[in-house]
Structures are given as structure tokens and as C-alpha cells.
Motif scaffolding. Structure first.
Motif, PDB file in Angstrom:
ATOM      1  N   UNK A   1      -0.793   0.706  10.412  1.00  0.00           N
ATOM      2  CA  UNK A   1      -2.014   0.316  11.132  1.00  0.00           C
ATOM      3  C   UNK A   1      -2.382  -1.130  10.867  1.00  0.00           C
ATOM      4  N   UNK A   2      -2.282  -1.528   9.610  1.00  0.00           N
ATOM      5  CA  UNK A   2      -2.552  -2.925   9.238  1.00  0.00           C
ATOM      6  C   UNK A   2      -1.589  -3.867   9.944  1.00  0.00           C
ATOM      7  N   UNK A   3      -0.309  -3.507   9.897  1.00  0.00           N
ATOM      8  CA  UNK A   3       0.723  -4.351  10.509  1.00  0.00           C
ATOM      9  C   UNK A   3       0.455  -4.532  11.999  1.00  0.00           C
ATOM     10  N   UNK A   4       0.010  -3.465  12.670  1.00  0.00           N
ATOM     11  CA  UNK A   4      -0.288  -3.540  14.103  1.00  0.00           C
ATOM     12  C   UNK A   4      -1.426  -4.519  14.367  1.00  0.00           C
TER      13      UNK A   4
ATOM     14  N   UNK B   1       5.442  -3.145   1.224  1.00  0.00           N
ATOM     15  CA  UNK B   1       5.789  -2.503  -0.052  1.00  0.00           C
ATOM     16  C   UNK B   1       4.976  -1.228  -0.203  1.00  0.00           C
ATOM     17  N   UNK B   2       5.591  -0.190  -0.799  1.00  0.00           N
ATOM     18  CA  UNK B   2       4.872   1.076  -0.983  1.00  0.00           C
ATOM     19  C   UNK B   2       4.418   1.286  -2.427  1.00  0.00           C
TER      20      UNK B   2
ATOM     21  N   UNK C   1       0.864  -1.178   0.000  1.00  0.00           N
ATOM     22  CA  UNK C   1       0.000   0.000   0.000  1.00  0.00           C
ATOM     23  C   UNK C   1       0.901   1.229   0.000  1.00  0.00           C
ATOM     24  N   UNK C   2       0.491   2.275  -0.703  1.00  0.00           N
ATOM     25  CA  UNK C   2       1.369   3.445  -0.818  1.00  0.00           C
ATOM     26  C   UNK C   2       1.216   4.438   0.329  1.00  0.00           C
ATOM     27  N   UNK C   3       0.352   4.148   1.295  1.00  0.00           N
ATOM     28  CA  UNK C   3       0.193   5.030   2.443  1.00  0.00           C
ATOM     29  C   UNK C   3       0.833   4.392   3.674  1.00  0.00           C
ATOM     30  N   UNK C   4       1.922   5.000   4.160  1.00  0.00           N
ATOM     31  CA  UNK C   4       2.706   4.437   5.264  1.00  0.00           C
ATOM     32  C   UNK C   4       1.883   4.275   6.536  1.00  0.00           C
ATOM     33  N   UNK C   5       1.040   5.257   6.844  1.00  0.00           N
ATOM     34  CA  UNK C   5       0.238   5.193   8.067  1.00  0.00           C
ATOM     35  C   UNK C   5      -0.734   4.024   8.006  1.00  0.00           C
ATOM     36  N   UNK C   6      -1.354   3.817   6.841  1.00  0.00           N
ATOM     37  CA  UNK C   6      -2.287   2.694   6.688  1.00  0.00           C
ATOM     38  C   UNK C   6      -1.550   1.366   6.796  1.00  0.00           C
TER      39      UNK C   6
END
Length: 209
Positions: A21-24, A38-39, A13-18
């Protein structure tokens, strides 16, 4: 679940914050682990090749290489790839293209965390995960007549506000041929004029403005 059988997940996903959040959410589950992020689509292809994840979460709209292209590239080399599209886009054309490229599931980013984790487990078991609302749009898309590549090119030109003469010049075809293509497009989209054709095409995700 033991480390040897942990579900290993790649996020694209190209949004680091998203992504974070997913990874968490995923890393909180004892059965899952995010192994790479991957971005863009190009990175997704490279990281998939490097890590061979059990499940990949893939956004559709990313820079460099878009999600659908990345899904197709991964599934061409790894037939058993388990990929879930996770996106904000729910038009019937986006759904159709994502699943046609080889994705096994399709979720919207507004999905609740529990459903996301359930989808990952389902896909990991080798099953598909298509929520009812997504499935309904897919059925609708499958029942629509297919536009040819030339008709798609003409439709994209219409969306840019080009006249028949301008489209003919741009595509190196006769103006009469353009008119024939336009008429077939109107017929297939079940609309009566060019403006309605563009509106329907944008709504369905066939073209973007």
C-alpha cells in the motif's frame, strides 16, 4: 523531476499488505520511487547498504532485528541517512528511542498520504519532520528522569509479576538492593506502588507485557 533526481525510497515493515500500500502511494508521485522493500530489520540494514536510498521508512516492531536497532546500525555507518519512523506505536519511549537512534522523522501509520509524501520531501531536504503531537510527547519524555539499566531490568521483572526475592535471584543481587531499586523506580515514575509502576511503564512504552 528527472529520473536522476527522483527521491529513492526504501520501505521496511513486516506486513506485506502495508508495504504494498505504501509503495503504491509513493510510486504514484512522479518525484518518488520505491527501490526496495524489507520485511525485517536485518533486511533493512542489508538493503540500505546495497541501494543507498535517499529516504527510508522504518517500522519499529519487526522480527529478527527491531527497527530501533536497524536505525542505529544504519546511522552508525551512514551519518547522512535520512530515516522516518512509520509505526502504530506513539508512546513517549518509542518516540524517544527512534529519534535517539538517528531517525529524522516520526509518523504514525494513520497518517494521511499527503502528509506522508510531504514528510518524505521534508526529510529529503535535510530537515526533520516531527508532528506537533509527537513533539509534545518527546518533550514530556525528555523531562522524565532516566532509569538506569539495572532499574530497567528490575522494572521488566516487576512487569512479569516477580517478587523481590525472585528478582534478586534472577539478577544475582541482594533483596535489599532490589527494594532500593524499586523505591527509585517508584520515585522516578512518580507512582506509589509496583502495580502503578508497571501500568505507567507499559503506557509509556518502557516495557511491554
Amino acid at each position: 523531476m528527472s529520473q536522476a533526481t527522483t527521491i529513492r525510497v526504501l520501505i521496511a515493515d513486516d506486513h506485506a499488505i502495508f508495504r504494498q500500500g505504501l509503495a503504491t502511494i509513493i510510486d504514484r508521485d512522479p518525484d518518488m520511487q520505491v527501490i526496495a522493500q524489507a520485511e525485517n530489520g536485518e533486511q533493512a540494514i542489508a538493503l540500505f547498504e546495497e541501494h543507498q536510498p535517499d529516504v527510508t521508512l522504518m517500522d519499529l516492531r519487526m522480527p529478527e532485528v527491531e527497527g530501533v536497532t536497524a536505525i542505529g546500525a544504519i546511522c552508525t555507518t551512514t551519518k547522512s541517512a535520512r530515516i522516518i519512523v512509520l509505526t502504530t506505536y506513539d508512546s513517549d519511549e518509542d518516540i524517544y528511542r527512534g529519534l535517539q537512534a538517528g531517525a529524522k522523522g516520526y509518523l504514525l501509520k494513520e497518517t494521511e498520504p499527503d502528509e506522508l509524501l510531504n514528510a518524505i520531501r521534508t526529510i529529503h531536504r535535510g530537515q526533520k519532520y516531527i508532528p506537533p503531537d509527537v513533539g509534545a510527547k518527546l518533550v514530556q519524555r525528555m523531562s522524565n528522569p532516566e532509569l538506569s539499566e539495572r532499574e530497567l531490568a528490575v522494572l521488566r521483572s516487576l512487569a512479569q509479576g516477580m517478587s523481590n526475592a525472585e528478582i534478586a535471584a534472577a539478577l544475582s543481587i541482594g533483596e535489599g538492593t532490589v527494594k532500593s531499586h524499586v523505591n527509585r523506580i517508584l520515585n522516578k515514575l512518580d507512582v506509589s506502588d509496583r502495580t502503578q509502576a508497571v501500568i505507567v511503564a507499559v503506557k509509556r512504552g518502557i516495557v511491554s507485557l
